[in-house]
Design an enzyme around this catalytic site. Sequence first.
Site, PDB file in Angstrom:
ATOM      1  N   ASP A  94       0.866  -1.186   0.000  1.00 46.22           N
ATOM      2  CA  ASP A  94       0.000   0.000   0.000  1.00 46.22           C
ATOM      3  C   ASP A  94       0.900   1.233   0.000  1.00 46.22           C
ATOM      4  OD1 ASP A  94      -2.122   1.696   0.055  1.00 46.22           O
ATOM      5  OD2 ASP A  94      -3.010   0.908   1.885  1.00 46.22           O
ATOM      6  N   ALA A  95       1.378   1.583  -1.189  1.00 43.66           N
ATOM      7  CA  ALA A  95       2.335   2.680  -1.349  1.00 43.66           C
ATOM      8  C   ALA A  95       1.721   3.907  -2.012  1.00 43.66           C
ATOM      9  CB  ALA A  95       3.539   2.205  -2.166  1.00 43.66           C
ATOM     10  N   LYS A  96       0.605   3.715  -2.730  1.00 39.89           N
ATOM     11  CA  LYS A  96      -0.123   4.803  -3.401  1.00 39.89           C
ATOM     12  C   LYS A  96       0.815   5.698  -4.214  1.00 39.89           C
ATOM     13  CE  LYS A  96      -3.897   4.899  -0.025  1.00 39.89           C
ATOM     14  NZ  LYS A  96      -3.363   3.934   0.970  1.00 39.89           N
ATOM     15  N   ARG A  97       1.632   5.091  -5.041  1.00 41.66           N
ATOM     16  CA  ARG A  97       2.563   5.844  -5.867  1.00 41.66           C
ATOM     17  C   ARG A  97       1.849   6.390  -7.102  1.00 41.66           C
ATOM     18  NH1 ARG A  97       5.149   5.874  -1.543  1.00 41.66           N
ATOM     19  NH2 ARG A  97       7.198   4.905  -1.362  1.00 41.66           N
ATOM     20  N   THR A 124      -0.484  -0.344  -4.757  1.00 38.48           N
ATOM     21  CA  THR A 124      -1.560   0.628  -4.966  1.00 38.48           C
ATOM     22  C   THR A 124      -0.989   1.860  -5.662  1.00 38.48           C
ATOM     23  OG1 THR A 124      -1.244   1.542  -2.740  1.00 38.48           O
ATOM     24  CG2 THR A 124      -2.931  -0.159  -3.012  1.00 38.48           C
TER      25      THR A 124
END
Length: 281
Positions: A94-97, A124
């Site tokens: 869950d890094a939301k890059r 993510t």
Amino acid sequence: MTGFGGRLREALATRGPLCVGIDPHEHLLAEWGLPASAAGTRDFGLRVVDAAAGRVGIVKPQVSFFERWGSAGFAALEEVLAAARAAGLLIIADAKRGDIGTTMDAYARAWLTPGSPLEADAVTLSPYLGVGALTGTLEYALAHGKGAFVLAATSNSEARRLQGARDGGDGTVAASVVAEISAFNARTAAAGEPAGVGFVIGATVDLAEAGLADALLPAAPVLAPGFGAQGAQPTHLAALTRSLASPVVASESRSILSVGPTTLAARIAERAALYPEVEHG
């Protein structure tokens, strides 16, 4: 090479939909008797992996809680990821890059390269520098048997104005993200292989309000945070899966982690057993 979409469906079929978040909040570290440090996050993460192994098929480390400790935190995360792989768990980082050009390419190589220190099965991604800016990352993921979940309609209240805004046509911004990613899936679909690129859609989101009531294609998997402490219950999963016409990964963190390390394994087993079997199509 079996792609992420196929491995995900196998995990859902054999271990159920529950995904255990690895979120070493500082208050949880204290409650678990661990130091607020990289070493504490390492021990926390390894304990969650050990408790999850054999009880669920998927874990989701929240990268920020490791990143805050700098290089030592990333080293701790590398150990946790390695332990999860060794335990046979699917890992959603869950890094939301989200970025453009070569910067986005570098993120893809960091998280989605087999054998890399930060290797995950999926990551993510944020589409708000343009969905097209993610194309290279998504192609890289598929070429290496990996996957991604693109933010579409998140459960936090601050997101509603942006994600529910009209995109200049008849749909919402969230719906346009879904449409563009669905078109990518259609272009890149391999015969007999389920799509490995899906969406993050909060379990508590009003799908009609977000403009997603009929927007998804059956092939796209969904990561649905919001189960447990945020209010969505396991009994809601079947209706959500039918509404989205997609396989749904039900993510829980606080509702599991808050019990502490002593009864963590039992809590995971208890929560996993509450989710009904769902036909994913």
